[in-house]
Design a protein around this motif. Structure first.
Motif, PDB file in Angstrom:
ATOM      1  N   THR A  93      60.245  10.991  41.123  1.00 14.18           N
ATOM      2  CA  THR A  93      60.258  10.661  42.548  1.00 14.18           C
ATOM      3  C   THR A  93      60.932   9.315  42.722  1.00 14.18           C
ATOM      4  OG1 THR A  93      58.103  11.765  42.739  1.00 14.18           O
ATOM      5  CG2 THR A  93      58.840  10.432  44.610  1.00 14.18           C
ATOM      6  N   VAL A  94      61.926   9.234  43.595  1.00 16.49           N
ATOM      7  CA  VAL A  94      62.637   7.977  43.787  1.00 16.49           C
ATOM      8  C   VAL A  94      61.926   7.141  44.849  1.00 16.49           C
ATOM      9  CG1 VAL A  94      64.817   9.025  43.085  1.00 16.49           C
ATOM     10  CG2 VAL A  94      64.225   8.912  45.520  1.00 16.49           C
ATOM     11  N   PRO A  95      62.124   5.819  44.844  1.00 17.11           N
ATOM     12  CA  PRO A  95      61.395   4.943  45.770  1.00 17.11           C
ATOM     13  C   PRO A  95      61.995   4.840  47.156  1.00 17.11           C
ATOM     14  CG  PRO A  95      62.709   3.618  44.276  1.00 17.11           C
ATOM     15  CD  PRO A  95      62.867   5.039  43.825  1.00 17.11           C
ATOM     16  N   TRP A  96      62.973   5.695  47.479  1.00 15.34           N
ATOM     17  CA  TRP A  96      63.599   5.673  48.795  1.00 15.34           C
ATOM     18  C   TRP A  96      63.297   6.978  49.520  1.00 15.34           C
ATOM     19  CZ3 TRP A  96      66.572   4.944  44.261  1.00 15.34           C
ATOM     20  CH2 TRP A  96      66.724   3.598  43.908  1.00 15.34           C
ATOM     21  N   THR A  97      63.388   6.977  50.834  1.00 12.90           N
ATOM     22  CA  THR A  97      63.031   8.170  51.609  1.00 12.90           C
ATOM     23  C   THR A  97      64.257   8.789  52.278  1.00 12.90           C
ATOM     24  OG1 THR A  97      62.555   6.792  53.552  1.00 12.90           O
ATOM     25  CG2 THR A  97      60.702   7.356  52.105  1.00 12.90           C
ATOM     26  N   ARG A  98      64.166  10.092  52.499  1.00 15.36           N
ATOM     27  CA  ARG A  98      65.143  10.793  53.321  1.00 15.36           C
ATOM     28  C   ARG A  98      64.693  10.695  54.774  1.00 15.36           C
ATOM     29  NH1 ARG A  98      69.421  11.392  50.273  1.00 15.36           N
ATOM     30  NH2 ARG A  98      69.809  13.434  49.294  1.00 15.36           N
ATOM     31  N   ASN A  99      65.633  10.402  55.664  1.00 17.97           N
ATOM     32  CA  ASN A  99      65.337  10.370  57.092  1.00 17.97           C
ATOM     33  C   ASN A  99      65.607  11.748  57.672  1.00 17.97           C
ATOM     34  OD1 ASN A  99      65.057   9.936  59.805  1.00 17.97           O
ATOM     35  ND2 ASN A  99      66.757   8.495  59.985  1.00 17.97           N
ATOM     36  N   GLU A 100      64.544  12.485  57.938  1.00 21.58           N
ATOM     37  CA  GLU A 100      64.704  13.856  58.440  1.00 21.58           C
ATOM     38  C   GLU A 100      65.243  13.903  59.863  1.00 21.58           C
ATOM     39  OE1 GLU A 100      60.284  12.849  59.087  1.00 21.58           O
ATOM     40  OE2 GLU A 100      61.961  12.277  57.788  1.00 21.58           O
ATOM     41  N   GLY A 131      67.896  11.771  60.801  1.00 19.19           N
ATOM     42  CA  GLY A 131      69.172  11.069  60.772  1.00 19.19           C
ATOM     43  C   GLY A 131      70.322  11.915  61.297  1.00 19.19           C
ATOM     44  N   ALA A 132      71.396  11.244  61.693  1.00 20.57           N
ATOM     45  CA  ALA A 132      72.562  11.934  62.250  1.00 20.57           C
ATOM     46  C   ALA A 132      73.198  12.879  61.236  1.00 20.57           C
ATOM     47  CB  ALA A 132      73.588  10.904  62.728  1.00 20.57           C
ATOM     48  N   ALA A 152      81.564  20.215  58.812  1.00 19.01           N
ATOM     49  CA  ALA A 152      82.711  19.627  59.499  1.00 19.01           C
ATOM     50  C   ALA A 152      82.439  19.494  60.994  1.00 19.01           C
ATOM     51  CB  ALA A 152      83.958  20.478  59.255  1.00 19.01           C
ATOM     52  N   GLU A 153      81.852  20.522  61.573  1.00 12.77           N
ATOM     53  CA  GLU A 153      81.527  20.467  63.000  1.00 12.77           C
ATOM     54  C   GLU A 153      80.559  19.326  63.304  1.00 12.77           C
ATOM     55  OE1 GLU A 153      79.728  23.354  66.556  1.00 12.77           O
ATOM     56  OE2 GLU A 153      79.692  24.014  64.464  1.00 12.77           O
ATOM     57  N   ALA A 154      79.586  19.114  62.417  1.00 15.89           N
ATOM     58  CA  ALA A 154      78.614  18.034  62.626  1.00 15.89           C
ATOM     59  C   ALA A 154      79.291  16.669  62.601  1.00 15.89           C
ATOM     60  CB  ALA A 154      77.521  18.101  61.562  1.00 15.89           C
ATOM     61  N   LEU A 155      80.384  16.529  61.843  1.00 16.06           N
ATOM     62  CA  LEU A 155      81.114  15.269  61.785  1.00 16.06           C
ATOM     63  C   LEU A 155      82.196  15.170  62.849  1.00 16.06           C
ATOM     64  CD1 LEU A 155      79.704  14.837  59.004  1.00 16.06           C
ATOM     65  CD2 LEU A 155      81.870  13.905  58.199  1.00 16.06           C
ATOM     66  N   GLY A 156      82.391  16.242  63.620  1.00 19.01           N
ATOM     67  CA  GLY A 156      83.450  16.240  64.615  1.00 19.01           C
ATOM     68  C   GLY A 156      84.815  16.521  64.028  1.00 19.01           C
ATOM     69  N   LEU A 157      84.842  17.106  62.813  1.00 18.50           N
ATOM     70  CA  LEU A 157      86.110  17.477  62.194  1.00 18.50           C
ATOM     71  C   LEU A 157      86.426  18.933  62.502  1.00 18.50           C
ATOM     72  CD1 LEU A 157      85.624  15.958  58.614  1.00 18.50           C
ATOM     73  CD2 LEU A 157      86.873  14.950  60.533  1.00 18.50           C
ATOM     74  N   PRO A 158      87.699  19.288  62.553  1.00 15.76           N
ATOM     75  CA  PRO A 158      88.029  20.710  62.679  1.00 15.76           C
ATOM     76  C   PRO A 158      87.622  21.435  61.406  1.00 15.76           C
ATOM     77  CG  PRO A 158      89.998  19.422  62.231  1.00 15.76           C
ATOM     78  CD  PRO A 158      88.899  18.434  62.481  1.00 15.76           C
ATOM     79  N   LEU A 213      61.067  11.928  49.029  1.00 20.78           N
ATOM     80  CA  LEU A 213      60.131  12.270  50.091  1.00 20.78           C
ATOM     81  C   LEU A 213      60.801  11.913  51.411  1.00 20.78           C
ATOM     82  CD1 LEU A 213      56.786  10.819  48.658  1.00 20.78           C
ATOM     83  CD2 LEU A 213      57.866  13.034  48.197  1.00 20.78           C
ATOM     84  N   ASN A 214      60.297  12.463  52.526  1.00 20.17           N
ATOM     85  CA  ASN A 214      60.845  12.078  53.825  1.00 20.17           C
ATOM     86  C   ASN A 214      59.986  10.989  54.456  1.00 20.17           C
ATOM     87  OD1 ASN A 214      58.642  13.451  54.916  1.00 20.17           O
ATOM     88  ND2 ASN A 214      59.850  15.230  55.552  1.00 20.17           N
ATOM     89  N   THR A 215      60.255  10.653  55.694  1.00 15.40           N
ATOM     90  CA  THR A 215      59.602   9.492  56.309  1.00 15.40           C
ATOM     91  C   THR A 215      58.113   9.695  56.562  1.00 15.40           C
ATOM     92  OG1 THR A 215      60.154  10.227  58.557  1.00 15.40           O
ATOM     93  CG2 THR A 215      61.759   8.830  57.431  1.00 15.40           C
ATOM     94  N   VAL A 216      57.635  10.952  56.544  1.00 12.81           N
ATOM     95  CA  VAL A 216      56.206  11.211  56.748  1.00 12.81           C
ATOM     96  C   VAL A 216      55.512  11.580  55.438  1.00 12.81           C
ATOM     97  CG1 VAL A 216      56.415  11.830  59.175  1.00 12.81           C
ATOM     98  CG2 VAL A 216      56.693  13.608  57.442  1.00 12.81           C
ATOM     99  N   GLY A 217      56.208  11.382  54.313  1.00 10.32           N
ATOM    100  CA  GLY A 217      55.579  11.578  53.018  1.00 10.32           C
ATOM    101  C   GLY A 217      55.611  12.985  52.474  1.00 10.32           C
TER     102      GLY A 217
END
Length: 291
Positions: A144-151, A153-154, A73-79, A184-188
């Motif tokens: 393994t999925v064909p999309w990556t996690r952005n390590e 990201g916000a 919640a804090e990361a989203l700016g929520l109480p 996988l993340n952006t660096v594999g």
């Protein structure tokens, strides 16, 4: 009702009465419960959530889940939600529930807001609901999925209600006779599943991806790191798939072996996985709310 983490498996509703849902400060029957059509959790995914295992002892590790929800919640700016209020709601929803295993979902959103990405007007919305589930099998298959996690990201490491990426990845896994999709993340480097953390056993060493890889700080992962000897370090896909054993952790899987990952097969659950399954089962049964 489909079991979380299992493809195309339908279970009867075994709860003893029509399902109850807590919305803000009211306990309602499911067909009576509602939230605003302009709630920001619905409009833009401006919310956070937790999914907890429920046993006869109650909701497991509720304190740790509430602490993570406050961080999200804090990361989203929520109480942060009031933990006493959430515990009261959880007790009300779970009262007189005799099923052996269940899932409690806690959702906390920004409340009513504009039809865009500006801040919600509030006050925040609290929703709790439960459902019975069946125990996860001792082992499963993953892809393994064909999309990556952005390590970077916000929302990296934040358990938000913006779960469309996971929905798509899990559908990709189901279509390939698997119950989990791994990113996988952006660096594999190996990151995480759609709703689980991954562990590999390499020459007797238990290894899991560090949180810096972009993985969510899973509660089961966190407990296993405290209850067993585990190394956190980056793993490439090739290195991870050469492991002697592979297993997943999550609130409903606990510790679950992997017998197939893409085209690679494993003897699962292996001896290390079985030992950790036992450790987790014993320690979690002894303390249903480990602090």
């Amino acid at each position: 009702m489909t079991v979380p983490g299992e493809p195309d498996q339908t279970l009867p509703d075994t709860s003893p009465a029509p399902r109850r849902v807590w919305v803000d400060d009211r306990l309602l029957e499911a067909d009576e419960a509602s939230v605003s059509a302009v709630d920001h959790g619905l409009v833009v995914g401006d919310g956070v959530f937790e999914s907890l295992k429920v046993t006869a002892a109650g909701a497991f590790a509720l304190g740790r889940h509430l602490a993570r929800m406050s961080r999200s919640a804090e990361a989203l700016g929520l109480p942060a939600p009031d933990p006493d209020r959430v515990r009261e709601a959880a007790d009300a929803v779970l009262a007189d529930r005799p099923y052996e295993l269940g899932l409690l979902r806690i959702t906390w959103t920004g409340g009513a807001g504009p039809l865009g990405s500006q801040r919600a007007y509030g006050p925040p919305t609290l929703v709790l609901a439960d459902t019975p589930v069946e125990p996860a099998p001792a082992s499963t298959s993953v892809v393994t999925v064909p999309w990556t996690r952005n390590e970077h990201g916000a929302m990296t490491g934040v358990k938000t209600t913006s779960y469309a990426e996971n929905v798509r990845a899990l559908r990709h896994a189901y279509d390939r006779d698997a119950t989990e999709g791994l990113f996988l993340n952006t660096v594999g480097h190996v990151c995480e599943g759609t709703g689980s953390n991954l562990f590999c056993v390499l020459d007797g060493e238990v290894v899991t991806s560090p949180l810096a890889s972009g993985a969510l700080a899973g509660i089961t992962r966190e407990l296993l790191l405290e209850w067993a000897d585990v190394t956190e370090r980056d793993l490439t896909l090739a290195e991870a798939q050469r492991a002697d054993e592979v297993f997943l952790t999550s609130s409903l899987r606990d510790v679950q072996g992997v017998h197939r990952w893409d085209e690679v097969t494993f003897d699962a659950p292996g001896p290390v996985t079985r030992r950790l399954q036992q450790v987790f089962a014993e320690r979690s049964a002894a303390d249903p709310d480990p602090r």
